[in-house]
Design an enzyme around this catalytic site. Structure first.
Site, PDB file in Angstrom:
ATOM      1  CB  THR A 179      -7.349  54.684   8.887  1.00 14.48           C
ATOM      2  OG1 THR A 179      -6.578  53.689   8.219  1.00 14.48           O
ATOM      3  CG2 THR A 179      -6.607  55.147  10.120  1.00 14.48           C
ATOM      4  CD  GLU A 180     -13.804  54.589  12.327  1.00 10.87           C
ATOM      5  OE1 GLU A 180     -13.917  54.575  13.570  1.00 10.87           O
ATOM      6  OE2 GLU A 180     -14.686  54.204  11.552  1.00 10.87           O
ATOM      7  CB  ILE A 236      -9.095  59.192   3.753  1.00 12.08           C
ATOM      8  CG1 ILE A 236      -9.778  58.602   5.002  1.00 12.08           C
ATOM      9  CG2 ILE A 236      -9.511  58.454   2.477  1.00 12.08           C
ATOM     10  CD1 ILE A 236      -9.330  57.200   5.418  1.00 12.08           C
ATOM     11  NE  ARG A 252      -1.161  45.523   4.043  1.00 15.09           N
ATOM     12  CZ  ARG A 252      -1.832  44.818   4.945  1.00 15.09           C
ATOM     13  NH1 ARG A 252      -1.818  43.497   4.916  1.00 15.09           N
ATOM     14  NH2 ARG A 252      -2.516  45.430   5.892  1.00 15.09           N
ATOM     15  NE  ARG A 305      31.445  67.199  -1.717  1.00 19.60           N
ATOM     16  CZ  ARG A 305      31.651  68.444  -1.282  1.00 19.60           C
ATOM     17  NH1 ARG A 305      31.575  69.474  -2.114  1.00 19.60           N
ATOM     18  NH2 ARG A 305      31.917  68.661  -0.008  1.00 19.60           N
ATOM     19  CD  GLU A 353      -2.141  50.864   0.745  1.00 20.43           C
ATOM     20  OE1 GLU A 353      -2.116  49.700   0.317  1.00 20.43           O
ATOM     21  OE2 GLU A 353      -2.205  51.869   0.019  1.00 20.43           O
TER      22      GLU A 353
HETATM   23  N1  COS Z   1      -8.177  37.810   3.577  1.00 23.67           N
HETATM   24  C1  COS Z   1      -9.393  37.306   3.856  1.00 23.67           C
HETATM   25  N2  COS Z   1      -9.876  37.233   5.125  1.00 23.67           N
HETATM   26  C2  COS Z   1      -9.106  37.683   6.111  1.00 23.67           C
HETATM   27  C3  COS Z   1      -7.821  38.225   5.881  1.00 23.67           C
HETATM   28  C4  COS Z   1      -7.368  38.266   4.548  1.00 23.67           C
HETATM   29  N3  COS Z   1      -6.173  38.755   4.253  1.00 23.67           N
HETATM   30  N4  COS Z   1      -7.295  38.588   7.078  1.00 23.67           N
HETATM   31  C5  COS Z   1      -8.213  38.284   8.015  1.00 23.67           C
HETATM   32  N5  COS Z   1      -9.294  37.748   7.428  1.00 23.67           N
HETATM   33  C6  COS Z   1     -10.516  37.266   8.097  1.00 23.67           C
HETATM   34  C7  COS Z   1     -10.191  36.186   9.107  1.00 23.67           C
HETATM   35  O1  COS Z   1     -10.181  34.904   8.520  1.00 23.67           O
HETATM   36  C8  COS Z   1     -11.342  36.329  10.067  1.00 23.67           C
HETATM   37  O2  COS Z   1     -12.506  35.738   9.539  1.00 23.67           O
HETATM   38  P1  COS Z   1     -13.511  34.889  10.462  1.00 23.67           P
HETATM   39  O3  COS Z   1     -14.068  35.871  11.423  1.00 23.67           O
HETATM   40  O4  COS Z   1     -14.518  34.362   9.496  1.00 23.67           O
HETATM   41  O5  COS Z   1     -12.669  33.844  11.113  1.00 23.67           O
HETATM   42  C9  COS Z   1     -11.603  37.836  10.093  1.00 23.67           C
HETATM   43  O6  COS Z   1     -11.077  38.331   8.857  1.00 23.67           O
HETATM   44  C10 COS Z   1     -10.922  38.507  11.267  1.00 23.67           C
HETATM   45  O7  COS Z   1      -9.538  38.185  11.189  1.00 23.67           O
HETATM   46  P2  COS Z   1      -8.543  38.305  12.431  1.00 23.67           P
HETATM   47  O8  COS Z   1      -9.155  37.658  13.638  1.00 23.67           O
HETATM   48  O9  COS Z   1      -7.197  37.842  11.989  1.00 23.67           O
HETATM   49  O10 COS Z   1      -8.568  39.881  12.655  1.00 23.67           O
HETATM   50  P3  COS Z   1      -7.739  40.799  13.606  1.00 23.67           P
HETATM   51  O11 COS Z   1      -8.664  41.838  14.132  1.00 23.67           O
HETATM   52  O12 COS Z   1      -6.930  39.998  14.584  1.00 23.67           O
HETATM   53  O13 COS Z   1      -6.778  41.583  12.579  1.00 23.67           O
HETATM   54  C11 COS Z   1      -4.829  42.139  11.319  1.00 23.67           C
HETATM   55  C12 COS Z   1      -5.766  41.047  11.866  1.00 23.67           C
HETATM   56  C13 COS Z   1      -4.033  42.803  12.443  1.00 23.67           C
HETATM   57  C14 COS Z   1      -3.909  41.438  10.365  1.00 23.67           C
HETATM   58  C15 COS Z   1      -5.690  43.189  10.587  1.00 23.67           C
HETATM   59  O14 COS Z   1      -6.480  43.934  11.483  1.00 23.67           O
HETATM   60  C16 COS Z   1      -4.843  44.181   9.792  1.00 23.67           C
HETATM   61  O15 COS Z   1      -4.398  43.893   8.685  1.00 23.67           O
HETATM   62  N6  COS Z   1      -4.618  45.367  10.374  1.00 23.67           N
HETATM   63  C17 COS Z   1      -3.923  46.423   9.668  1.00 23.67           C
HETATM   64  C18 COS Z   1      -4.899  47.209   8.923  1.00 23.67           C
HETATM   65  C19 COS Z   1      -4.236  48.231   8.113  1.00 23.67           C
HETATM   66  O16 COS Z   1      -3.499  47.918   7.195  1.00 23.67           O
HETATM   67  N7  COS Z   1      -4.544  49.494   8.461  1.00 23.67           N
HETATM   68  C20 COS Z   1      -4.066  50.580   7.718  1.00 23.67           C
HETATM   69  C21 COS Z   1      -5.094  50.964   6.758  1.00 23.67           C
HETATM   70  S1  COS Z   1      -4.433  52.036   5.612  1.00 23.67           S
HETATM   71  S2  COS Z   1      -5.744  51.790   4.190  1.00 23.67           S
END
Ligand code: COS
Length: 385
Positions: free
Chosen positions: A125-126, A156, A242, A267, A363
């Protein structure tokens, strides 16, 4: 209730339950009030051999998996989810090494984590990249046998306390998500410092800090997998981790339910214990039903991941979504059962309600979990599954 645990899993549950009651309960209020990191309790986890629950035996772990981890996290979280998080967040920082680390990286880092000598953390995260994980700006530029990292990671967990950080940084900005890489950075590396420690609503025993990289030189050998794999490493890591958040939420909900049931028996109002009133019984019944449903989903998700299945994203997101929403509802109702006392810090349910909120956010917010679930459904339908 028999959840089909093995003998070993039952031993882990009983041991974690005992530690929660004997070691964590007496100090949880202190850590909640001071926001200090619970080093003494983490030493207890290490002494009980619980830090390596999910790490292979060849690296000094117990050889369990996500099931063993969620069992322990649930038990600790029944009493204090902030303290439990030291273990769960270390798992989050360890999963990328387990999933994508080289043999050398595994040999170097996993034994230290399994023994409890080192905590780990995950730096994704940023400030402007939360739900939009691919929007990260931290860079890692190759320079001979090193990468030079610049940027700041935000919120973090275990920040400052962990020795081992898996950091996602852009090695090729032009490529978007495919230009991100996962790199291990050790505490003490010149150019790697910590920003402010956050003053939080809940999980106050957990350290949440910024990671600051200023011309931080990290050996090329610390790259995980290949350049460009960072986003996939991050997504796969979150799929594994998760259920740990879900177990934390489940523990909070179960702990609040237990407190509410006990309190309702003591109570008295209108000449009777409040548990004799149907209004209170119905609340407790709904709380208990939600907790049991969350528990079933969390254990099911953990078992599915441990089976080695590949399509774990949907069930992982489902259990995090459901258990965290359950934790928020159940803790809010627990405060209600306690009435005015529930709002006071003398009773643990107000802390549980504060602690529950973050499980709907970190997460991946629950809006993101719904997106992951929805996209999986559409993908499955398209592929005829
Ligand atoms: N496992 C393996 N590969 C994955 C995946 C997974 N669970 N999810 C996505 N990918 C891959 C996709 O297949 C895609 O690959 P290609 O470029 O080869 O096609 C690539 O990653 C990008 O995926 P996508 O286009 O779906 O990315 P998005 O930017 O649209 O993001 C979400 C998808 C919103 C689901 C993702 O950014 C996410 O989970 N965000 C939340 C992050 C989070 O939890 N933040 C808090 C952190 S606290 S540690």
């Amino acid at each position: 209730m028999d959840y089909g645990f093995t003998e070993e899993q039952l031993m882990i549950r009983d041991l974690a339950r005992q530690i929660a009651q004997e070691k964590i309960k007496p100090v949880r209020q202190h850590y909640d009030e001071t926001g200090e990191f619970p080093h003494d309790i983490f030493k207890v986890f290490a002494g009980a051999d619980l830090c390596g629950l999910y790490i292979e035996e060849q690296y000094g772990g117990m050889g369990g998996g996500i099931v063993e981890l969620v069992i322990a996290v649930e038990e600790f979280s029944k009493v204090c989810s902030g303290i439990a998080l030291s273990l769960a967040a270390t798992a989050l920082g360890t999963f990328p090494i387990i999933l994508h680390g080289s043999d050398e990286q595994k040999k170097k880092y996993l034994p230290r984590i399994a023994s409890g000598q080192s905590l780990a953390a995950f730096g994704l995260t940023e400030a402007e990249a939360g739900s939009d994980a691919s929007g990260i700006k931290t860079t890692a530029v190759k320079d001979g046998d090193h990468y030079i990292l610049n940027g700041t990671k935000q919120w973090i967990t275990n920040g400052g306390e962990a020795d081992i950080y898996v950091v996602i940084a852009m090695t090729d900005k032009k490529k978007g998500p495919r230009g991100a890489s996962a790199i291990i950075v050790e505490k003490g590396t010149p150019g790697f410092t910590f920003g402010k420690k956050e003053n939080k609503m809940g999980i106050r025993a957990s350290a949440t800090r910024e990671l600051v990289f200023q011309d931080c030189r990290v050996p090329k050998a610390n790259l995980m997998g290949r350049e460009g794999m960072g986003f996939i490493v991050a997504m796969k890591t979150l799929d594994q981790s998760r259920p740990g958040v879900a177990a934390q939420a489940l523990g909070i909900a179960a702990g609040a339910l237990e407190e509410a049931v006990q309190y309702s028996r003591q109570r008295r109002q209108f000449g009777s214990p409040i548990c004799s009133f149907q209004g209170v019984q119905f609340m407790l019944a709904d709380m208990a039903t939600q907790v049991e449903a969350a528990r079933t989903l969390v254990y099911q998700a953990a078992r599915y991941i441990d089976s080695g299945a590949k399509d774990i994203g949907k069930i992982s997101a489902m259990c995090k979504l459901f258990a965290s929403d359950t934790a928020m509802r159940v803790t809010t109702d627990a405060v209600q059962v306690f009435g005015g006392y529930g709002y006071m810090k003398e009773y643990p349910v107000e802390k549980m309600m504060r602690d529950a909120k973050i499980t709907q956010i970190y997460e991946g917010t629950n809006q993101i979990q719904r997106e992951v679930i929805g996209l999986s459904l559409i993908k499955e339908a398209a592929s005829g599954k």
